[in-house]
Design a protein around this motif. Sequence first.
Motif, PDB file in Angstrom:
ATOM      1  N   UNK A  47       6.318  68.690 -33.931  1.00 18.08           N
ATOM      2  CA  UNK A  47       6.450  67.506 -33.090  1.00 18.08           C
ATOM      3  C   UNK A  47       7.019  67.890 -31.727  1.00 18.08           C
ATOM      4  N   UNK A  48       6.372  67.407 -30.701  1.00 18.79           N
ATOM      5  CA  UNK A  48       6.864  67.550 -29.338  1.00 18.79           C
ATOM      6  C   UNK A  48       6.849  66.162 -28.717  1.00 18.79           C
ATOM      7  N   UNK A  49       7.954  65.753 -28.160  1.00 13.36           N
ATOM      8  CA  UNK A  49       8.048  64.445 -27.509  1.00 13.36           C
ATOM      9  C   UNK A  49       7.272  64.493 -26.195  1.00 13.36           C
ATOM     10  N   UNK A  50       6.202  63.683 -26.054  1.00 14.12           N
ATOM     11  CA  UNK A  50       5.374  63.759 -24.843  1.00 14.12           C
ATOM     12  C   UNK A  50       5.903  62.972 -23.654  1.00 14.12           C
ATOM     13  N   UNK A  51       6.971  62.216 -23.853  1.00 14.48           N
ATOM     14  CA  UNK A  51       7.465  61.379 -22.766  1.00 14.48           C
ATOM     15  C   UNK A  51       8.283  62.189 -21.772  1.00 14.48           C
ATOM     16  N   UNK A  52       8.390  61.671 -20.583  1.00 14.97           N
ATOM     17  CA  UNK A  52       9.235  62.276 -19.573  1.00 14.97           C
ATOM     18  C   UNK A  52      10.657  62.317 -20.124  1.00 14.97           C
ATOM     19  N   UNK A  53      11.355  63.459 -20.032  1.00 10.04           N
ATOM     20  CA  UNK A  53      12.709  63.543 -20.594  1.00 10.04           C
ATOM     21  C   UNK A  53      13.650  62.457 -20.070  1.00 10.04           C
ATOM     22  N   UNK A  54      13.450  62.030 -18.844  1.00 10.07           N
ATOM     23  CA  UNK A  54      14.337  61.032 -18.253  1.00 10.07           C
ATOM     24  C   UNK A  54      14.336  59.724 -19.046  1.00 10.07           C
ATOM     25  N   UNK A  55      13.203  59.376 -19.643  1.00 10.00           N
ATOM     26  CA  UNK A  55      13.099  58.129 -20.407  1.00 10.00           C
ATOM     27  C   UNK A  55      14.084  58.103 -21.574  1.00 10.00           C
ATOM     28  N   UNK A  56      14.340  59.239 -22.173  1.00  9.30           N
ATOM     29  CA  UNK A  56      15.233  59.317 -23.323  1.00  9.30           C
ATOM     30  C   UNK A  56      16.649  59.789 -22.948  1.00  9.30           C
TER      31      UNK A  56
ATOM     32  N   UNK B  55       4.293  59.124 -35.652  1.00 10.36           N
ATOM     33  CA  UNK B  55       5.012  59.095 -34.373  1.00 10.36           C
ATOM     34  C   UNK B  55       4.162  59.610 -33.210  1.00 10.36           C
ATOM     35  N   UNK B  56       3.500  60.767 -33.330  1.00  6.82           N
ATOM     36  CA  UNK B  56       2.656  61.194 -32.204  1.00  6.82           C
ATOM     37  C   UNK B  56       1.523  60.211 -31.901  1.00  6.82           C
ATOM     38  N   UNK B  57       0.940  59.620 -32.931  1.00  5.83           N
ATOM     39  CA  UNK B  57      -0.136  58.644 -32.708  1.00  5.83           C
ATOM     40  C   UNK B  57       0.386  57.404 -31.987  1.00  5.83           C
ATOM     41  N   UNK B  58       1.554  56.933 -32.380  1.00  8.75           N
ATOM     42  CA  UNK B  58       2.134  55.769 -31.714  1.00  8.75           C
ATOM     43  C   UNK B  58       2.433  56.067 -30.250  1.00  8.75           C
ATOM     44  N   UNK B  59       3.011  57.217 -29.993  1.00 10.20           N
ATOM     45  CA  UNK B  59       3.347  57.578 -28.623  1.00 10.20           C
ATOM     46  C   UNK B  59       2.091  57.760 -27.785  1.00 10.20           C
ATOM     47  N   UNK B  60       1.070  58.335 -28.392  1.00  7.48           N
ATOM     48  CA  UNK B  60      -0.194  58.493 -27.695  1.00  7.48           C
ATOM     49  C   UNK B  60      -0.824  57.135 -27.410  1.00  7.48           C
ATOM     50  N   UNK B  61      -0.814  56.243 -28.387  1.00  7.36           N
ATOM     51  CA  UNK B  61      -1.436  54.925 -28.188  1.00  7.36           C
ATOM     52  C   UNK B  61      -0.690  54.120 -27.126  1.00  7.36           C
ATOM     53  N   UNK B  62       0.614  54.290 -27.053  1.00  5.96           N
ATOM     54  CA  UNK B  62       1.407  53.571 -26.060  1.00  5.96           C
ATOM     55  C   UNK B  62       1.004  53.965 -24.640  1.00  5.96           C
ATOM     56  N   UNK B  63       0.501  55.191 -24.485  1.00  3.12           N
ATOM     57  CA  UNK B  63       0.097  55.672 -23.153  1.00  3.12           C
ATOM     58  C   UNK B  63      -1.284  55.156 -22.736  1.00  3.12           C
ATOM     59  N   UNK B  64      -1.973  54.446 -23.613  1.00  5.11           N
ATOM     60  CA  UNK B  64      -3.319  53.967 -23.299  1.00  5.11           C
ATOM     61  C   UNK B  64      -3.329  52.703 -22.446  1.00  5.11           C
ATOM     62  N   UNK B  65      -2.237  51.980 -22.427  1.00  4.89           N
ATOM     63  CA  UNK B  65      -2.237  50.678 -21.768  1.00  4.89           C
ATOM     64  C   UNK B  65      -0.917  50.434 -21.051  1.00  4.89           C
ATOM     65  N   UNK B  66      -0.947  49.446 -20.178  1.00  2.00           N
ATOM     66  CA  UNK B  66       0.270  49.001 -19.514  1.00  2.00           C
ATOM     67  C   UNK B  66       0.884  47.897 -20.365  1.00  2.00           C
TER      68      UNK B  66
END
Length: 168
Positions: free
Chosen positions: A94-103, A45-56
């Motif tokens: 685990x810490x969710x790195x996304x802006x809280x508003x997204x969730x 999960x952290x790797x997926x969330x991190x990879x999602x932040x690499x691109x638009x």
Amino acid sequence: MRHLSIGLITNDEFEDYITDDVTFGWLPEQYYRAKEAKLDDAIIRPMLELSWCLYSDLKEHKLKDQYKLDEKQLKDIARFILFLHSDNEYEWSYIDPTNPFIRFSFKDIILSVITFGQHYKDKRNEREKEFAEMQKMGDFDYWPFISKERYEEQLKSQPFLSEKKANA
């Protein structure tokens, strides 16, 4: 992740590979909803969330030219890949790195409006506090390794460009 980060595949191709091979059909930013996410290897999960932040994800592109990653990002990704090829267990909380508003749920949005944004600020501060606590668990400069020693140990037996592989 390696192919994405050096521009060999597009962001859309990366997401196709991920949904086929890793996330049971879920996109990286949605994987947290999958029942498998709760049972899967803790690093996924952290790797997926991190990879999602690499691109638009607004248009298909490779990470080249204006989208090219900088040297620090590439060095970090090399460390992440080294970890994924190791036998090390993921030891960070685990810490969710996304802006809280997204969730945010509908209830959270209403509470934020009613409190003139204070609910959102509280959630964001809570997330920042959790992140600061997580960083104290180990040597965060070497994440996802828990320590510099584990990282350096893995470098000695790294699977890429080693003499053992070259002589095989």
